[in-house]
Design an enzyme around this catalytic site. Structure first.
Site, PDB file in Angstrom:
ATOM      1  N   LYS A  65       0.832  -1.210   0.000  1.00  0.00           N
ATOM      2  CA  LYS A  65       0.000   0.000   0.000  1.00  0.00           C
ATOM      3  C   LYS A  65       0.854   1.243   0.000  1.00  0.00           C
ATOM      4  O   LYS A  65       0.480   2.254  -0.575  1.00  0.00           O
ATOM      5  CB  LYS A  65      -0.956  -0.013   1.193  1.00  0.00           C
ATOM      6  CG  LYS A  65      -2.090  -0.989   0.991  1.00  0.00           C
ATOM      7  CD  LYS A  65      -3.248  -0.711   1.905  1.00  0.00           C
ATOM      8  CE  LYS A  65      -4.365  -1.699   1.674  1.00  0.00           C
ATOM      9  NZ  LYS A  65      -5.322  -1.742   2.768  1.00  0.00           N
ATOM     10  N   LYS A 120      -4.175 -10.599  -7.128  1.00  0.00           N
ATOM     11  CA  LYS A 120      -5.409 -11.086  -6.502  1.00  0.00           C
ATOM     12  C   LYS A 120      -6.597 -10.214  -6.899  1.00  0.00           C
ATOM     13  O   LYS A 120      -6.431  -9.025  -7.192  1.00  0.00           O
ATOM     14  CB  LYS A 120      -5.242 -11.194  -4.993  1.00  0.00           C
ATOM     15  CG  LYS A 120      -5.202  -9.905  -4.300  1.00  0.00           C
ATOM     16  CD  LYS A 120      -5.335 -10.052  -2.792  1.00  0.00           C
ATOM     17  CE  LYS A 120      -5.455  -8.638  -2.298  1.00  0.00           C
ATOM     18  NZ  LYS A 120      -5.834  -8.282  -1.056  1.00  0.00           N
ATOM     19  N   LYS A 159     -11.009  -4.841  -5.430  1.00  0.00           N
ATOM     20  CA  LYS A 159     -11.944  -3.802  -5.880  1.00  0.00           C
ATOM     21  C   LYS A 159     -11.196  -2.631  -6.498  1.00  0.00           C
ATOM     22  O   LYS A 159     -11.782  -1.824  -7.205  1.00  0.00           O
ATOM     23  CB  LYS A 159     -12.890  -3.355  -4.763  1.00  0.00           C
ATOM     24  CG  LYS A 159     -12.294  -3.280  -3.398  1.00  0.00           C
ATOM     25  CD  LYS A 159     -13.370  -3.395  -2.309  1.00  0.00           C
ATOM     26  CE  LYS A 159     -12.731  -3.893  -1.014  1.00  0.00           C
ATOM     27  NZ  LYS A 159     -13.641  -4.425  -0.053  1.00  0.00           N
TER      28      LYS A 159
HETATM   29  P1  TYM Z   1     -10.654  -6.743   3.319  1.00  0.00           P
HETATM   30  O1  TYM Z   1     -11.769  -5.788   3.571  1.00  0.00           O
HETATM   31  O2  TYM Z   1      -9.617  -6.347   2.339  1.00  0.00           O
HETATM   32  O3  TYM Z   1     -11.224  -8.136   2.850  1.00  0.00           O
HETATM   33  C1  TYM Z   1     -12.212  -8.842   3.603  1.00  0.00           C
HETATM   34  C2  TYM Z   1     -11.895 -10.326   3.559  1.00  0.00           C
HETATM   35  O4  TYM Z   1     -11.850 -10.794   2.209  1.00  0.00           O
HETATM   36  C3  TYM Z   1     -10.632 -11.508   1.982  1.00  0.00           C
HETATM   37  N1  TYM Z   1     -10.209 -11.309   0.589  1.00  0.00           N
HETATM   38  C4  TYM Z   1      -9.957 -12.303  -0.263  1.00  0.00           C
HETATM   39  N2  TYM Z   1      -9.997 -13.637  -0.136  1.00  0.00           N
HETATM   40  C5  TYM Z   1      -9.688 -14.386  -1.229  1.00  0.00           C
HETATM   41  N3  TYM Z   1      -9.326 -13.861  -2.426  1.00  0.00           N
HETATM   42  C6  TYM Z   1      -9.268 -12.533  -2.605  1.00  0.00           C
HETATM   43  N4  TYM Z   1      -8.927 -12.010  -3.792  1.00  0.00           N
HETATM   44  C7  TYM Z   1      -9.587 -11.681  -1.503  1.00  0.00           C
HETATM   45  N5  TYM Z   1      -9.633 -10.333  -1.326  1.00  0.00           N
HETATM   46  C8  TYM Z   1     -10.012 -10.130  -0.042  1.00  0.00           C
HETATM   47  C9  TYM Z   1      -9.638 -10.883   2.944  1.00  0.00           C
HETATM   48  O5  TYM Z   1      -8.548 -11.738   3.215  1.00  0.00           O
HETATM   49  C10 TYM Z   1     -10.498 -10.649   4.165  1.00  0.00           C
HETATM   50  O6  TYM Z   1     -10.582 -11.806   4.954  1.00  0.00           O
HETATM   51  N6  TYM Z   1      -7.541  -6.083   7.212  1.00  0.00           N
HETATM   52  C11 TYM Z   1      -8.775  -6.734   6.798  1.00  0.00           C
HETATM   53  C12 TYM Z   1      -9.987  -6.339   7.623  1.00  0.00           C
HETATM   54  C13 TYM Z   1      -9.836  -6.546   9.086  1.00  0.00           C
HETATM   55  C14 TYM Z   1      -9.871  -7.795   9.768  1.00  0.00           C
HETATM   56  C15 TYM Z   1      -9.756  -7.471  11.144  1.00  0.00           C
HETATM   57  C16 TYM Z   1      -9.991  -9.119   9.340  1.00  0.00           C
HETATM   58  C17 TYM Z   1      -9.711  -5.565  10.024  1.00  0.00           C
HETATM   59  N7  TYM Z   1      -9.654  -6.143  11.266  1.00  0.00           N
HETATM   60  C18 TYM Z   1      -9.736  -8.468  12.128  1.00  0.00           C
HETATM   61  C19 TYM Z   1      -9.973 -10.115  10.321  1.00  0.00           C
HETATM   62  C20 TYM Z   1      -9.838  -9.796  11.691  1.00  0.00           C
HETATM   63  C21 TYM Z   1      -9.046  -6.350   5.340  1.00  0.00           C
HETATM   64  O7  TYM Z   1      -8.562  -5.352   4.876  1.00  0.00           O
HETATM   65  O8  TYM Z   1      -9.950  -7.159   4.713  1.00  0.00           O
END
Ligand code: TYM
Length: 326
Positions: free
Chosen positions: A112, A193, A196
């Site tokens: 990032k 990957k 969005k």
């Molecule tokens: P975020 O909002 O980017 O994504 C939410 C969840 O979707 C999964 N994910 C994917 N899995 C498979 N293939 C993909 N291409 C893909 N893109 C996204 C992410 O791994 C995630 O599980 N930092 C986290 C949010 C967060 C969080 C937490 C998660 C904040 N606090 C505590 C677990 C526990 C995030 O940015 O997810």
């Protein structure tokens, strides 16, 4: 001791099938086995450039689509991170034991900060500490996430261990729970990957069937199987999607055709597109119904925050006592 599940999603405008297959589907299954907390992490979302005028809509849409996808507010606690101020309080307390060097090496921070070169803020750097706080506040032990979050969960484990050693036994060391499809790749660029932030790479859960079909038909594959060569990343990604959205016999049929060199990708894509549309249609329809009941959605989030806060406050008191702050 109850087993708790915690996971989160950023309210960044849309939820795609990568989020669904990597995390949401597992949340939906796990909520019936464990006490579950699902958080819309708005404080994480503000660490990247964003439009403040869209934030409340994005939070609302994230709640709607996750409930439509099967999160059940009767069994799960669904809430917004900033409604429970103890998240940032615990993050600050954990900052005092989080090693700078370790945070500098976090893959997501490095990626990032390359992306937002002008805009590398301290929030982005401390992001994984806030994530650790999210999880530890509820003493969760199971964290369903996609593969890209595993490093953050490892840091969470290390912070839990360090806190326990320094101040006395307090936290579980949580484990990442990976689904069968923890890394869905982009349709237009299968070496990155699904995300969005890459147009053409994703299918949103709320996309219209015509758009879903168009995105799958345009997905990058290859010129056809070649003996002795590994499967291309685009084709492998379509097979992963097929393994998740289509019946096993459909998957096996196309695998066989691939092995025999007789596969027609256009046909595979048409069949896959139909199966994805069939799976997403009830989610899209449920989301439309829920969006027409905004008071109900806000009530889910209000109730969720009250419930989450009761537990969060208990943890903060315990942590502050142990740290000599009470
Ligand atoms: P975020 O909002 O980017 O994504 C939410 C969840 O979707 C999964 N994910 C994917 N899995 C498979 N293939 C993909 N291409 C893909 N893109 C996204 C992410 O791994 C995630 O599980 N930092 C986290 C949010 C967060 C969080 C937490 C998660 C904040 N606090 C505590 C677990 C526990 C995030 O940015 O997810």
């Amino acid at each position: 001791m109850v087993t708790r599940v915690f996971s989160g999603i950023q309210p960044t405008g849309l939820v795609h099938i990568g989020n669904y297959l990597g995390a949401i589907k597992a949340w939906v299954e796990l909520q019936h086995r464990y006490e579950s907390f699902f958080c819309i992490v708005d404080y994480h979302a503000i660490t990247a450039p964003y439009d403040p005028s869209q934030m409340q809509k994005n939070i609302f849409d994230a709640a709607v689509i996750n409930v439509a996808a099967g999160l059940d507010p009767r069994v799960s606690t669904i809430f917004v991170q900033s409604h429970v101020p103890e998240h940032t309080e615990l993050a600050w307390l954990l900052n005092s034991i989080a090693p700078m060097g370790r945070l500098t090496r976090m893959t997501q921070f490095k990626e990032k900060s390359r992306l937002f070169r002008e805009e590398i803020n301290a929030g982005l750097f401390n992001y994984p500490v806030l994530q650790a706080a999210d999880i530890l506040l509820y003493k969760a032990s199971v964290v369903p996430v996609g593969e890209d979050q595993v490093q953050h969960i490892e840091l969470t484990r290390d912070l839990a261990r360090k806190f326990n050693v320094t101040f006395g036994d307090t936290f579980h060391e949580p484990e990442a729970h990976l689904s069968a499809a923890p890394r869905i790749m982009g349709l237009s660029d299968p070496d990155r990957k699904m995300s969005k932030s890459i147009p053409g790479s994703y299918i949103a859960l709320a996309d219209h069937p015509d758009k879903v079909r168009q995105q799958i038909l345009r997905a990058v594959t290859d010129a056809g199987p070649e003996t002795g060569k590994p499967m291309s990343s685009g084709t492998a990604n379509l097979f992963i999607l097929m393994s998740q959205f289509s019946p096993p016999e459909t998957y096996e049929r196309f695998r066989r055709e691939y092995n025999e060199g007789a596969i027609r990708y256009s046909e595979m894509k048409r069949v896959l597109a139909d199966d994805v549309v069939d799976a997403l249609t009830p989610i899209r329809e449920a989301a439309e119904d829920l969006a027409a009941r905004p008071d109900y959605v806000r009530q889910i989030l209000g109730d969720g925050a009250c419930k989450a806060r009761r537990i969060a406050q208990r943890t903060i008191v315990e942590v502050k006592l142990k740290m000599g702050l009470l």
